[in-house]
Design an enzyme around this catalytic site. Sequence first.
Site, PDB file in Angstrom:
ATOM      1  N   GLU A 180       0.635  -1.171   0.037  1.00  0.00           N
ATOM      2  CA  GLU A 180       0.139  -0.115  -0.049  1.00  0.00           C
ATOM      3  C   GLU A 180       0.779   1.398  -0.051  1.00  0.00           C
ATOM      4  OE1 GLU A 180      -3.382   2.371   2.399  1.00  0.00           O
ATOM      5  OE2 GLU A 180      -2.471   0.667   3.711  1.00  0.00           O
ATOM      6  N   LYS A 229      -2.844  -1.998  -2.812  1.00  0.00           N
ATOM      7  CA  LYS A 229      -3.762  -1.212  -2.372  1.00  0.00           C
ATOM      8  C   LYS A 229      -3.378   0.152  -2.856  1.00  0.00           C
ATOM      9  CE  LYS A 229      -6.618   0.152   1.785  1.00  0.00           C
ATOM     10  NZ  LYS A 229      -7.088  -0.146   3.093  1.00  0.00           N
TER      11      LYS A 229
END
Length: 297
Positions: free
Chosen positions: A177, A214
């Site tokens: 992420e 993500k």
Amino acid sequence: MADPRKTEQMTSGAGFIAALDQSGGSTPKALRLYGVEESEYSSEDEMFDLIHAMRTRIVTSPAFNGDRVVAAILFEQTMDREIEGKPSAAFLWEDKNVVPFLKIDKGLEAEADGVRMMKPIPGLDATLERAAKLGIFGTKERSVIDAASPSGIKAIVDQQFDLGNQVLAHGLIPIIEPEVTISIADKAEAEEILLAELTRRADALPEGTQVMLKLTLPEQANLYKPLVDHPAIMRVVALSGGYSRDEANARLAQNTGVIASFSRALTEGLSAGQSDAEFNATLDSTIDGIYNASVAG
């Protein structure tokens, strides 16, 4: 070795990932939005008891199950606690058919070269070993991009993938992420650089190895479609990143193959003071909206 049933759900299941991983620094804000003021608890232990009660109320709701929520990301303390007499990860998978993930990052370094790298993660191998034994499928690790800095973004992606390789060595799937801050003036340029760097590292993964990504919802719809289609990427999921739930859902629906992994946008509108009927109805409506945006593409 990842559970093949969980792998199938994460590869092709319809729905989204619930991010229930607020940690120590973000917990007071999460509780405040839920209607619990800081004056209502006097210690960190009481604070974590209250956030666990909130998470328990969410995941035990009839609205929350694998029909629309394919996975949930947990804070380490949540993983180590129980829900209805079962370890949290076991409850999610066995009772709700929701795949459990674990947030492993320990916060961010100060901004340098336009990015905020992850701090060191002490005892990570022991945590990953414990997580695997508890039935955790994968991890999530967050860092932040604050400017379209080619060298900074390269460094952040390299740190993420190097950590991801450590996670993979324990038979777990990392959710990488590198969040792009939504308010920066050069967000679109940063996202183009990020796409190139993510592709570079994904291309270098050994054949048969997969990770998840993500990412902040991009300025250009379908910018990350090449990563959605990349054989080394199990799934691309999106964070809400400060957008309102309505705007996040609208942006998400424009990105084919990307599903949501929302935190604040998931709990928006929920309150400790609601009756169970009100709480469940609000959560059901929220889950429905995020689900529909996730499958729209």
